[in-house]
Design an enzyme around this catalytic site. Structure first.
Site, short mmCIF file in Angstrom:
data_model
loop_
_atom_site.label_atom_id
_atom_site.label_comp_id
_atom_site.label_asym_id
_atom_site.label_seq_id
_atom_site.Cartn_x
_atom_site.Cartn_y
_atom_site.Cartn_z
N TRP A 72 3.37 -5.73 13.99
CA TRP A 72 4.71 -5.10 13.11
C TRP A 72 5.59 -4.83 13.96
O TRP A 72 6.71 -4.24 13.34
CB TRP A 72 4.18 -3.86 12.34
CG TRP A 72 3.23 -3.00 12.94
CD1 TRP A 72 1.84 -2.71 12.91
CD2 TRP A 72 3.58 -2.05 13.86
NE1 TRP A 72 1.21 -2.00 13.83
CE2 TRP A 72 2.29 -1.48 14.42
CE3 TRP A 72 4.63 -1.90 14.51
CZ2 TRP A 72 2.17 -0.47 15.65
CZ3 TRP A 72 4.59 -0.86 15.71
CH2 TRP A 72 3.33 -0.10 16.07
N GLU A 121 -1.69 -8.68 7.43
CA GLU A 121 -1.98 -8.56 8.91
C GLU A 121 -2.67 -9.62 9.60
O GLU A 121 -3.30 -9.51 10.59
CB GLU A 121 -2.66 -7.14 9.13
CG GLU A 121 -1.68 -6.14 8.34
CD GLU A 121 -2.26 -4.75 8.37
OE1 GLU A 121 -3.48 -4.62 7.66
OE2 GLU A 121 -2.03 -3.70 9.07
N GLN A 122 -2.51 -10.87 9.18
CA GLN A 122 -3.19 -11.70 9.66
C GLN A 122 -2.88 -12.12 11.27
O GLN A 122 -3.77 -12.62 12.09
CB GLN A 122 -2.62 -13.38 9.02
CG GLN A 122 -3.07 -13.41 7.66
CD GLN A 122 -2.34 -14.62 7.00
OE1 GLN A 122 -1.08 -14.57 6.99
NE2 GLN A 122 -3.37 -15.47 6.28
N ARG A 144 0.76 -1.26 -0.26
CA ARG A 144 0.00 0.11 0.02
C ARG A 144 1.02 1.38 0.16
O ARG A 144 2.07 1.03 0.10
CB ARG A 144 -1.01 0.01 1.07
CG ARG A 144 -0.44 -0.09 2.73
CD ARG A 144 -1.51 -0.11 3.73
NE ARG A 144 -0.61 -0.56 4.98
CZ ARG A 144 -1.39 -0.50 5.92
NH1 ARG A 144 -2.67 -0.36 6.15
NH2 ARG A 144 -0.90 -0.77 7.08
N GLU A 169 -7.66 5.04 15.34
CA GLU A 169 -7.19 3.81 15.40
C GLU A 169 -6.42 3.49 16.65
O GLU A 169 -5.71 4.29 17.07
CB GLU A 169 -6.23 3.07 14.31
CG GLU A 169 -6.65 3.38 12.92
CD GLU A 169 -5.87 2.70 11.77
OE1 GLU A 169 -4.99 2.11 12.19
OE2 GLU A 169 -6.01 2.96 10.59
N ASN A 225 -5.17 7.08 4.09
CA ASN A 225 -4.77 6.38 5.47
C ASN A 225 -3.53 6.70 5.66
O ASN A 225 -2.49 6.39 4.93
CB ASN A 225 -5.19 4.88 5.20
CG ASN A 225 -5.07 4.35 6.53
OD1 ASN A 225 -5.83 4.31 7.57
ND2 ASN A 225 -3.95 3.54 6.77
N GLU A 226 -3.23 7.16 7.02
CA GLU A 226 -1.88 7.57 7.45
C GLU A 226 -1.00 8.30 6.45
O GLU A 226 -0.12 7.62 5.98
CB GLU A 226 -1.21 6.32 7.84
CG GLU A 226 -1.88 5.65 9.27
CD GLU A 226 -0.99 4.53 10.09
OE1 GLU A 226 -0.35 4.19 9.42
OE2 GLU A 226 -1.26 4.57 11.17
C1 GLA Z 1 -1.86 1.29 10.72
C2 GLA Z 1 -2.92 1.34 9.48
C3 GLA Z 1 -3.95 0.13 9.66
C4 GLA Z 1 -3.12 -1.09 10.09
C5 GLA Z 1 -2.60 -0.84 11.37
C6 GLA Z 1 -2.01 -2.01 12.10
O1 GLA Z 1 -2.34 2.04 11.85
O2 GLA Z 1 -3.45 2.47 9.62
O3 GLA Z 1 -4.45 -0.17 8.47
O4 GLA Z 1 -2.22 -1.39 9.26
O5 GLA Z 1 -1.42 -0.06 11.32
O6 GLA Z 1 -1.45 -1.66 13.21
#
Ligand code: GLA
Length: 706
Positions: free
Chosen positions: A352, A392-393, A152, A344, A190-191
């Site tokens: 991670w 992200e399983q 991504r 979030e 996103n981020e």
């Molecule tokens: C970030 C992303 C999410 C996800 C989380 C996992 O914050 O915005 O989509 O990947 O990390 O911790």
């Protein structure tokens, strides 16, 4: 941080004294924000004042399953889903063919369960058909390689074609959902900035044009960057490079690149906002989820077009550091000087970090309440349920791959029920502070580009001030140095390296009007072009200080320090201060160290007009910092918002019309007794009492009406 018994006793005495004198977060008269002014944009009409939710990905599951997901959410009192932010390939399966029916059904079904939706624009994940047809939308990495599909943030933020495609999908979404009563707002991308820039010829051309627009002439640019150094002189705009790797180019060029990156992301953000706004009801907010202390761009600039700021609060390995987490909430609140959302947060564990350990039982609940205390009005867990496949399983979830609640679901459910019970107390409330910490991206970049010692940790320095000052004041703002400062009794700038003349004037106006400005190490060294000021530090403020930095030292080992704040040590960085005016006082001095520093001033202070200016040139150990904070708070007349509390219990205060709401969280792994000045309504336990016990990670909310 532990002080010795004497310091602790003195601290307790001052806190008690100030409380008796009438502290409390009703201090709106001195506040920087109008706490009762206008609606709080993070609180949604018709919804609870504080909300809890999760990131839900209906596109990953058969539609027949959705109802059960939403039933479980409703049972847990979850009231928000963020939805859609990675679903571009489902929304636009092929170019120009849109399918929003499934999304609308998901939103409507959520509404049936009293859950509102925040729509994410899916631009962090362009679909495979798009990147294959338009490879120029893919970023070029620093090493010259084009990003490949499958992860991504592979789109190029500066690609005109990518911008156009993002605009189209965002516009289509707005046309379809801009008036949907169950869509309360938008999250753009996103981020943002996660993968930063594309290092291609087009981006380079844009940067050169951006410089041309700013500097107007090459003579001007060459002069500000002192390009006569190492034959860097530019005769043509097209000669100017993108500075990679950072840290090896001209400091002027590097700082401007950072600003260009900021503008590029801001344009990328506005590109979508501009097409959503005309089609969206005014009640729909627009935000984006920031990443705490990430410094890829200037967050004050990116927050401008947003309704409010949000951030993603992850611990990663280990356990929550309440200071760091509180500081990051306050940083985010400072982006718009307004309440914010935690878009979030981690449901137990992430996937991670170095060691993806689980948060302790009760820790996430403590974090959620801490966020509320610091001005958050919504907390969403990422994510609801693990996708069966995808990167992200292993990530924490509320519901397992089998579709039944994970153990963590119960803790979320308990917290969300508490939110529902206490929510009305928070309606119309904001955090009000008498102390501000200044945080500037220009300064962070300028120092980090030339740290001079690898041990220099700006966030660590900021945190040491925050820890000591918040313990006493029990409320702090973290704001841009250009923010209005007149409401604060104390303004502390631990690392304000870049102080151009206009900023110096802004800070001096604050001091002239009676404020106390405390500068920390490395302050007032650079102008806006990242050039050294032709004065010694703190540059344009040296005259008011009646003193200056004679010499700075990257330290190999600790140096002793003593004086009005007691005895202790300095580490990492030491500035030899010099008093120049007869009324400038020396507060602490270095002891025997490297010879140069011996007996020299380490911190000086001077009354200036109606206020005071202080410069602390050393990085102080916890004990000295504790006493320094005591002195700063005391000499500035700052009142604690609550009063004496046992060690490890954090209090935050939110003020609203006729009420103050205290959120108390015990981060210590021992039970603690909290004594209130008089009986108050306790909203978590549902009692009225003047004292209560908090177990480890225990939480209470006390309300006082007036
Ligand atoms: C970030 C992303 C999410 C996800 C989380 C996992 O914050 O915005 O989509 O990947 O990390 O911790």
């Amino acid at each position: 941080m532990k002080g010795n018994a004497t310091t602790e006793t003195r601290l307790a005495f001052i806190v008690i004294l100030l409380f008796t004198l009438g502290g409390g977060c009703f201090a709106d008269a001195q506040s920087s924000v109008a706490p009762f002014g206008g609606a709080v944009p993070t609180q949604l009409p018709g919804q609870d004042a504080i909300l809890m939710g999760d990131a839900w990905y209906p596109e990953q599951w058969p539609e027949a399953r959705w109802e059960e997901d939403l039933r479980l959410m409703e049972a847990a009192d979850l009231k928000v889903v963020r939805i859609g932010e990675f679903a571009w390939s489902r929304m636009e399966p092929s170019e120009g063919h849109y399918d929003f029916g499934w999304l609308e059904r998901a939103i409507n079904l959520a509404a049936k369960h009293h859950i509102v939706s925040v729509l994410g624009t899916p631009t962090a994940t362009p679909p495979a058909w798009l990147t294959q047809k338009f490879p120029d939308t893919l970023r070029i990495e620093e090493n010259g390689q084009r990003a490949i599909h499958g992860g991504r943030a592979h789109g190029s933020v500066t690609s005109p074609r990518y911008r156009e495609l993002c605009r189209k999908i965002a516009e289509q979404m707005a046309l379809r959902f801009g008036h949907n009563p169950n869509v309360v707002g938008w999250q753009i991308d996103n981020e943002e900035g996660y993968a930063l820039m594309s290092y291609d010829d087009h981006a380079r051309g844009l940067f050169q044009n951006w410089l041309l627009a700013k500097y107007k002439s090459l003579d001007n640019l060459n002069a500000h960057w002192t390009t006569s150094y190492w034959s860097q002189t530019y005769d043509n705009w097209s000669e100017i490079p993108i500075p990679v790797p950072m840290g090896s180019h001209n400091p002027g060029l590097e700082l401007e690149w950072k600003r260009f990156v900021t503008d590029s992301w801001n344009d990328y953000l506005k590109n979508q906002i501009d097409v959503i706004r005309p089609h969206a009801d005014g009640r729909q907010f627009i935000t984006t989820n920031f990443m705490g202390f990430f410094d890829g761009f200037d967050h004050y600039a990116l927050s401008e077009p947003l309704t409010f700021a949000s951030w993603d609060d992850y611990v990663g390995s280990g356990h929550v550091d309440p200071d760091y987490n509180g500081l990051t909430h306050d940083l985010t609140r400072g982006f718009k000087r307004e309440n914010f959302w935690v878009m979030e947060t981690q449901p137990g564990a992430v996937n991670w970090a170095g060691v993806n350990n689980f948060l302790n039982r009760g820790e996430a609940r403590a974090m959620a309440w801490q966020a509320i205390g610091h001005g958050a009005d919504d907390i969403n867990y990422w994510q609801w349920r693990s996708a069966l496949n995808g990167q992200e399983q292993y990530h924490g979830v509320l519901v397992g791959p089998d579709g039944t609640p994970a153990p963590f679901y119960d803790e979320v459910s308990q917290t969300a029920h508490e939110f529902a019970k206490a929510e009305s107390a928070f309606r119309g409330t904001r955090v009000v502070s008498e102390v501000a910490l200044l945080q500037s991206y220009d300064s962070r970049w300028a120092i980090d580009l030339q740290k001079h010692t690898e041990k220099y940790d700006q966030i660590g320095v900021l945190k040491s001030y925050y820890h000591a000052l918040r313990k006493l004041s029990q409320g702090m703002d973290v704001v841009s140095p250009y923010a209005p400062l007149e409401g604060y009794k104390l303004v502390v700038a631990p690392d304000l390296n870049v102080i151009p003349e206009d900023l110096a004037k802004h800070l001096l106006d604050y001091v002239r009007n009676g404020g106390h400005l405390v500068l920390g190490p490395r302050s007032g060294m650079k102008d806006e072009f990242n050039a050294l000021l032709p004065q010694r530090q703190p540059g344009f403020l040296a005259e008011a200080l009646g003193g200056r930095v004679e010499q700075y030292f990257a330290l190999e080992k600790k140096v002793p320090i003593s004086g009005a704040w007691g005895e202790g040590e300095g580490s990492v960085w030491a500035e030899e201060m010099k008093t120049l005016a007869p009324d400038t006082e020396t507060l602490i001095r270095y002891g025997k160290g490297n010879g140069w520093l011996d007996t020299q001033p380490a911190a000086i202070t001077r009354r200036y007009d109606k206020g005071r200016i202080t410069y602390i040139g050393a990085i102080l150990d916890d004990k000295l910092m504790g006493s320094a904070a005591e002195w700063m708070i005391h000499s500035s007349g700052v009142m604690p918002v609550f009063g004496p509390l046992p060690d490890g219990v954090e209090v935050s205060c939110r003020s609203g019309k006729g009420k103050q709401v205290f959120v108390l969280v015990n981060f210590k792994q021992e039970e603690q007794q909290v004594t209130l000045p008089h009986a108050m309504d306790l909203l978590v336990s549902g009692k009225k009492a003047d004292a209560f016990r908090l177990p480890p990670y225990g939480v209470e909310v006390a309300i006082e009406h007036r």
